[in-house]
Scaffold this motif. Structure first.
Motif, PDB file in Angstrom:
ATOM      1  N   ALA A 162     -31.208  24.742  33.555  1.00 12.25           N
ATOM      2  CA  ALA A 162     -30.251  23.643  33.703  1.00 12.25           C
ATOM      3  C   ALA A 162     -30.258  22.852  32.405  1.00 12.25           C
ATOM      4  CB  ALA A 162     -30.642  22.744  34.878  1.00 12.25           C
ATOM      5  N   ARG A 163     -29.076  22.451  31.942  1.00 14.32           N
ATOM      6  CA  ARG A 163     -28.967  21.711  30.695  1.00 14.32           C
ATOM      7  C   ARG A 163     -27.774  20.775  30.725  1.00 14.32           C
ATOM      8  NH1 ARG A 163     -25.091  23.999  27.199  1.00 14.32           N
ATOM      9  NH2 ARG A 163     -26.153  23.166  25.374  1.00 14.32           N
ATOM     10  N   GLU A 164     -27.717  19.900  29.743  1.00 16.68           N
ATOM     11  CA  GLU A 164     -26.597  18.963  29.603  1.00 16.68           C
ATOM     12  C   GLU A 164     -25.964  19.129  28.228  1.00 16.68           C
ATOM     13  OE1 GLU A 164     -25.776  14.115  29.323  1.00 16.68           O
ATOM     14  OE2 GLU A 164     -27.642  14.868  30.244  1.00 16.68           O
ATOM     15  N   ARG A 165     -24.650  19.034  28.163  1.00 17.84           N
ATOM     16  CA  ARG A 165     -23.930  19.057  26.883  1.00 17.84           C
ATOM     17  C   ARG A 165     -22.823  18.004  26.929  1.00 17.84           C
ATOM     18  NH1 ARG A 165     -18.894  21.472  27.587  1.00 17.84           N
ATOM     19  NH2 ARG A 165     -18.753  23.039  29.282  1.00 17.84           N
ATOM     20  N   SER A 166     -22.236  17.733  25.770  1.00 17.64           N
ATOM     21  CA  SER A 166     -21.157  16.760  25.689  1.00 17.64           C
ATOM     22  C   SER A 166     -19.811  17.453  25.687  1.00 17.64           C
ATOM     23  CB  SER A 166     -21.295  15.913  24.414  1.00 17.64           C
ATOM     24  OG  SER A 166     -22.471  15.129  24.461  1.00 17.64           O
ATOM     25  N   GLY A 167     -18.878  16.915  26.449  1.00 14.62           N
ATOM     26  CA  GLY A 167     -17.529  17.450  26.488  1.00 14.62           C
ATOM     27  C   GLY A 167     -16.576  16.552  25.728  1.00 14.62           C
ATOM     28  N   GLN A 168     -15.311  16.626  26.083  1.00 13.95           N
ATOM     29  CA  GLN A 168     -14.276  15.827  25.442  1.00 13.95           C
ATOM     30  C   GLN A 168     -14.569  14.336  25.600  1.00 13.95           C
ATOM     31  OE1 GLN A 168     -11.671  16.981  23.697  1.00 13.95           O
ATOM     32  NE2 GLN A 168     -10.809  14.955  23.314  1.00 13.95           N
ATOM     33  N   GLY A 169     -14.559  13.609  24.470  1.00 17.44           N
ATOM     34  CA  GLY A 169     -14.806  12.172  24.541  1.00 17.44           C
ATOM     35  C   GLY A 169     -16.202  11.827  25.021  1.00 17.44           C
ATOM     36  N   ALA A 170     -17.197  12.620  24.616  1.00 17.86           N
ATOM     37  CA  ALA A 170     -18.601  12.405  25.001  1.00 17.86           C
ATOM     38  C   ALA A 170     -18.821  12.499  26.513  1.00 17.86           C
ATOM     39  CB  ALA A 170     -19.103  11.063  24.472  1.00 17.86           C
ATOM     40  N   LEU A 171     -17.968  13.247  27.186  1.00 14.98           N
ATOM     41  CA  LEU A 171     -18.100  13.450  28.627  1.00 14.98           C
ATOM     42  C   LEU A 171     -19.372  14.229  28.944  1.00 14.98           C
ATOM     43  CD1 LEU A 171     -16.450  13.156  31.364  1.00 14.98           C
ATOM     44  CD2 LEU A 171     -15.720  15.504  30.947  1.00 14.98           C
ATOM     45  N   GLN A 172     -20.106  13.777  29.963  1.00 18.21           N
ATOM     46  CA  GLN A 172     -21.319  14.485  30.387  1.00 18.21           C
ATOM     47  C   GLN A 172     -20.945  15.749  31.155  1.00 18.21           C
ATOM     48  OE1 GLN A 172     -23.378  11.315  32.570  1.00 18.21           O
ATOM     49  NE2 GLN A 172     -25.120  11.616  31.207  1.00 18.21           N
ATOM     50  N   VAL A 173     -21.471  16.878  30.713  1.00 20.21           N
ATOM     51  CA  VAL A 173     -21.254  18.152  31.401  1.00 20.21           C
ATOM     52  C   VAL A 173     -22.619  18.781  31.674  1.00 20.21           C
ATOM     53  CG1 VAL A 173     -20.125  20.402  31.360  1.00 20.21           C
ATOM     54  CG2 VAL A 173     -19.071  18.471  30.156  1.00 20.21           C
TER      55      VAL A 173
END
Length: 237
Positions: A162-173
């Motif tokens: 499990a991991r976290e990345r940034s999406g459009q506009g620093a959106l949490q994904v």
């Protein structure tokens, strides 16, 4: 709407030539003989084997960039951008997979004649403002695994990561990977992603057969990972 309910819905440069420094003077002068020796040209001889190896090396060096470009081009041809401006999400999807209608899914793509391999998205309204309110990637992953275990068709399930990345506009994904063995399709590899935007929960679910007799190959895995990482939000229209 809780996450458990939502989850249930658901890869020859030129060398720089540097000038050598010239010797400014001779520290120890040497007498110059009257008759200069005649220098013979240096002959360089290569054996047949060395010559063949040199030719092969040159051919490989010339062919390698083209091979890399072909692989990249093939991967690009296999994926196609899909955007839903109404619901507000976008992702890459396998271009040969067909779009099918299924209750509960906002959009679903299946490999032709192999429905067990699919890519689906579910969009549901929630009261939360962001994904962090659901918990950390690990805690959300634990909830997903527990939801899978509650299904009658599930025989076994195990979290891989499990991991976290940034999406459009620093959106949490959040992204997840796990293995599930069920009476519906047998052993499968699951890639999932989730984000919250405009009080909507977006869930991506990628399923592909990964049986011992026909395991998921590296090329397909890379393609599915590109789909996973491409899942993102777009402005609503």
């Amino acid at each position: 709407m809780g996450l458990g309910t939502a989850v249930g819905l658901w890869g020859a440069c030129n060398l720089l030539k540097q000038p050598y420094p010239a010797i400014a003077k001779t520290l120890f002068p040497v007498p110059i003989p009257k008759t200069q020796p005649k220098w013979k040209p240096l002959m360089c001889c290569l054996s047949r084997r060395e010559l063949n190896l040199s030719i092969v090396s040159l051919l490989l060096a010339a062919a390698l960039p083209n091979t890399v470009f072909k692989v990249i081009a093939q991967e690009q041809e296999q994926l196609q951008r899909y955007t839903d401006s109404v619901e507000g999400f976008t992702l890459l999807r396998p271009s040969s997979w067909i779009k099918v209608d299924k209750g509960g899914a906002t959009v679903l793509f299946e490999e032709e004649n192999r429905g067990v391999n699919n890519v689906g998205v579910v969009v549901s309204p929630v009261r939360l403002e962001n994904l962090k309110q659901f918990g950390s990637p690990q805690s959300v992953a634990d909830k997903i695994i527990q939801a899978e275990k509650r299904k009658e068709s599930t025989k076994d399930v195990g979290l891989i990561g499990a991991r976290e990345r940034s999406g459009q506009g620093a959106l949490q994904v959040y992204e997840f990977e796990y293995i599930v063995d069920s009476t519906r399709g047998g052993l499968k590899r699951i890639f999932s992603a989730a984000f919250v935007n405009s009080k909507k929960l977006y869930l991506l679910n990628i399923a592909h057969a990964d049986k011992p007799e026909s395991p998921l190959d590296s090329h397909t895995r890379t393609m599915l990972e590109r789909v996973l990482h491409s899942f993102d939000a777009v402005p609503l229209t």
